[in-house]
Design a protein around this motif. Structure first.
Motif, PDB file in Angstrom:
ATOM      1  N   SER A  94       2.633 -19.948 -42.237  1.00  0.00           N
ATOM      2  CA  SER A  94       3.810 -20.040 -43.100  1.00  0.00           C
ATOM      3  C   SER A  94       4.045 -18.750 -43.879  1.00  0.00           C
ATOM      4  CB  SER A  94       3.679 -21.219 -44.057  1.00  0.00           C
ATOM      5  OG  SER A  94       2.565 -21.053 -44.908  1.00  0.00           O
ATOM      6  N   VAL A  95       2.990 -18.010 -44.180  1.00  0.00           N
ATOM      7  CA  VAL A  95       3.149 -16.731 -44.902  1.00  0.00           C
ATOM      8  C   VAL A  95       3.866 -15.724 -44.011  1.00  0.00           C
ATOM      9  CG1 VAL A  95       1.910 -14.786 -45.918  1.00  0.00           C
ATOM     10  CG2 VAL A  95       1.157 -17.125 -46.383  1.00  0.00           C
ATOM     11  N   ALA A  96       3.368 -15.578 -42.773  1.00  0.00           N
ATOM     12  CA  ALA A  96       3.983 -14.621 -41.846  1.00  0.00           C
ATOM     13  C   ALA A  96       5.406 -15.050 -41.508  1.00  0.00           C
ATOM     14  CB  ALA A  96       3.146 -14.507 -40.581  1.00  0.00           C
ATOM     15  N   ARG A  97       5.596 -16.331 -41.279  1.00  0.00           N
ATOM     16  CA  ARG A  97       6.914 -16.852 -40.935  1.00  0.00           C
ATOM     17  C   ARG A  97       7.892 -16.660 -42.082  1.00  0.00           C
ATOM     18  NH1 ARG A  97       8.361 -21.716 -42.398  1.00  0.00           N
ATOM     19  NH2 ARG A  97       6.215 -22.461 -42.440  1.00  0.00           N
ATOM     20  N   GLY A  98       7.455 -16.968 -43.298  1.00  0.00           N
ATOM     21  CA  GLY A  98       8.331 -16.837 -44.457  1.00  0.00           C
ATOM     22  C   GLY A  98       8.772 -15.403 -44.692  1.00  0.00           C
ATOM     23  N   ARG A 114      14.523  -6.193 -33.303  1.00  0.00           N
ATOM     24  CA  ARG A 114      13.555  -5.600 -32.369  1.00  0.00           C
ATOM     25  C   ARG A 114      12.836  -4.405 -32.968  1.00  0.00           C
ATOM     26  NH1 ARG A 114      16.317  -3.671 -27.366  1.00  0.00           N
ATOM     27  NH2 ARG A 114      16.222  -1.680 -28.398  1.00  0.00           N
ATOM     28  N   GLU A 115      13.574  -3.524 -33.616  1.00  0.00           N
ATOM     29  CA  GLU A 115      12.984  -2.281 -34.102  1.00  0.00           C
ATOM     30  C   GLU A 115      12.312  -2.409 -35.462  1.00  0.00           C
ATOM     31  OE1 GLU A 115      12.768   0.366 -32.188  1.00  0.00           O
ATOM     32  OE2 GLU A 115      13.866  -0.726 -30.639  1.00  0.00           O
ATOM     33  N   GLU A 116      12.772  -3.328 -36.303  1.00  0.00           N
ATOM     34  CA  GLU A 116      12.223  -3.424 -37.655  1.00  0.00           C
ATOM     35  C   GLU A 116      11.390  -4.690 -37.857  1.00  0.00           C
ATOM     36  OE1 GLU A 116      15.362  -2.924 -40.530  1.00  0.00           O
ATOM     37  OE2 GLU A 116      16.278  -1.315 -39.353  1.00  0.00           O
ATOM     38  N   ALA A 117      12.022  -5.852 -37.721  1.00  0.00           N
ATOM     39  CA  ALA A 117      11.335  -7.110 -38.062  1.00  0.00           C
ATOM     40  C   ALA A 117      10.152  -7.383 -37.142  1.00  0.00           C
ATOM     41  CB  ALA A 117      12.325  -8.273 -38.006  1.00  0.00           C
ATOM     42  N   LEU A 118      10.358  -7.266 -35.835  1.00  0.00           N
ATOM     43  CA  LEU A 118       9.245  -7.519 -34.912  1.00  0.00           C
ATOM     44  C   LEU A 118       8.163  -6.453 -35.033  1.00  0.00           C
ATOM     45  CD1 LEU A 118      11.100  -8.816 -31.726  1.00  0.00           C
ATOM     46  CD2 LEU A 118       9.869 -10.115 -33.468  1.00  0.00           C
ATOM     47  N   ASP A 140       7.402  -4.900 -37.829  1.00  0.00           N
ATOM     48  CA  ASP A 140       6.669  -5.258 -39.050  1.00  0.00           C
ATOM     49  C   ASP A 140       5.711  -6.427 -38.801  1.00  0.00           C
ATOM     50  OD1 ASP A 140       8.056  -3.278 -40.347  1.00  0.00           O
ATOM     51  OD2 ASP A 140       9.469  -4.653 -41.334  1.00  0.00           O
ATOM     52  N   LEU A 141       6.179  -7.417 -38.031  1.00  0.00           N
ATOM     53  CA  LEU A 141       5.330  -8.571 -37.724  1.00  0.00           C
ATOM     54  C   LEU A 141       4.116  -8.145 -36.914  1.00  0.00           C
ATOM     55  CD1 LEU A 141       4.972 -11.679 -37.829  1.00  0.00           C
ATOM     56  CD2 LEU A 141       6.220 -11.769 -35.658  1.00  0.00           C
ATOM     57  N   ARG A 142       4.325  -7.311 -35.900  1.00  0.00           N
ATOM     58  CA  ARG A 142       3.186  -6.826 -35.088  1.00  0.00           C
ATOM     59  C   ARG A 142       2.205  -6.046 -35.943  1.00  0.00           C
ATOM     60  NH1 ARG A 142       7.315  -5.630 -31.372  1.00  0.00           N
ATOM     61  NH2 ARG A 142       7.234  -3.452 -32.000  1.00  0.00           N
ATOM     62  N   THR A 143       2.720  -5.232 -36.837  1.00  0.00           N
ATOM     63  CA  THR A 143       1.847  -4.438 -37.704  1.00  0.00           C
ATOM     64  C   THR A 143       1.050  -5.336 -38.639  1.00  0.00           C
ATOM     65  OG1 THR A 143       3.409  -2.596 -37.629  1.00  0.00           O
ATOM     66  CG2 THR A 143       1.794  -2.593 -39.419  1.00  0.00           C
ATOM     67  N   SER A 144       1.704  -6.306 -39.254  1.00  0.00           N
ATOM     68  CA  SER A 144       0.998  -7.170 -40.200  1.00  0.00           C
ATOM     69  C   SER A 144      -0.039  -8.045 -39.506  1.00  0.00           C
ATOM     70  CB  SER A 144       1.991  -8.041 -40.977  1.00  0.00           C
ATOM     71  OG  SER A 144       2.646  -8.943 -40.112  1.00  0.00           O
ATOM     72  N   LEU A 145       0.203  -8.437 -38.261  1.00  0.00           N
ATOM     73  CA  LEU A 145      -0.755  -9.255 -37.523  1.00  0.00           C
ATOM     74  C   LEU A 145      -1.746  -8.417 -36.721  1.00  0.00           C
ATOM     75  CD1 LEU A 145       1.574 -12.102 -36.165  1.00  0.00           C
ATOM     76  CD2 LEU A 145       0.154 -12.091 -38.230  1.00  0.00           C
ATOM     77  N   GLU A 146      -1.565  -7.094 -36.759  1.00  0.00           N
ATOM     78  CA  GLU A 146      -2.415  -6.162 -36.028  1.00  0.00           C
ATOM     79  C   GLU A 146      -2.456  -6.494 -34.542  1.00  0.00           C
ATOM     80  OE1 GLU A 146      -6.182  -6.278 -38.026  1.00  0.00           O
ATOM     81  OE2 GLU A 146      -5.395  -5.298 -39.818  1.00  0.00           O
TER      82      GLU A 146
END
Length: 196
Positions: free
Chosen positions: A108-112, A160-164, A166-172
């Protein structure tokens, strides 16, 4: 893991429907053949609830068998409904797993964070995300409601360029497979106003 569960559920649904369909088809065929006299004229003129059926229904055990069959059918129907309602959203995302312990993040943290970022893009009215499959290798399902005059190509590019990214970076993670569904809506009756 969730994909295997979904495949098993779909396979079970198909198998159950095939079995019920075959049983009903055979019963209908037998009833039609009996009614047309293919098993003899005597059977076609015999009432469905004749003496033999009445004799079976008069047995002391008949109501108990009927209740047992109803309970089994009810249990199978309830189990089927529960399987249909299972959610494939993961609860925890595993950022690091070692012998000493795990580093986890709530889905829920990553999704939010992702929903808030995408909802802030111009033209996006609402963003709903789900992380599915597994905590080690999550997949993203993103559903967007866009304004009627939104620049769809620009929104897709930013996702594609920003949100995804950022998600990949935060989840490593090197990759997060994503399905993005966009739908349009009529303009808001009371549009948001900015103070800029």
């Amino acid at each position: 893991m969730a994909r295997d569960r979904n495949r098993r559920s779909a396979r079970g649904n198909r198998l159950g429907l095939v079995i019920v369909g075959v049983v009903l088809f055979v019963a209908g065929g037998v009833a039609l053949a009996a009614g047309l006299g293919l098993f003899g004229v005597g059977i076609s003129r015999t009432p469905i609830l004749g003496g033999a059926v009445d004799a079976v229904l008069a047995q002391r055990w008949a109501p108990y068998v009927a209740v047992a069959v109803a309970l089994v059918a009810g249990f199978l129907a309830l189990r089927w409904l529960m399987v249909q309602g299972m959610n494939d959203t993961v609860g925890r995302l595993y950022l690091e797993q070692t012998d000493d312990g795990n580093v986890e993040m709530s889905e829920s943290v990553a999704r939010g964070a992702l929903e808030r970022e995408i909802a802030s893009y111009p033209g996006v009215r609402r963003a709903r995300a789900r992380l599915t499959e597994s905590g080690d290798d999550p997949h993203l399902r993103l559903s967007l409601t866009l304004e009627e005059d939104a620049d769809v190509a620009r929104i897709w590019h930013r996702i594609r360029e920003e949100a995804l990214a950022d998600l990949r970076t935060s989840l490593e993670l090197e990759r997060v497979p994503a399905v993005v569904r966009m739908s349009m809506t009529a303009p808001a009756k009371n549009p948001r106003r900015s103070l800029a």
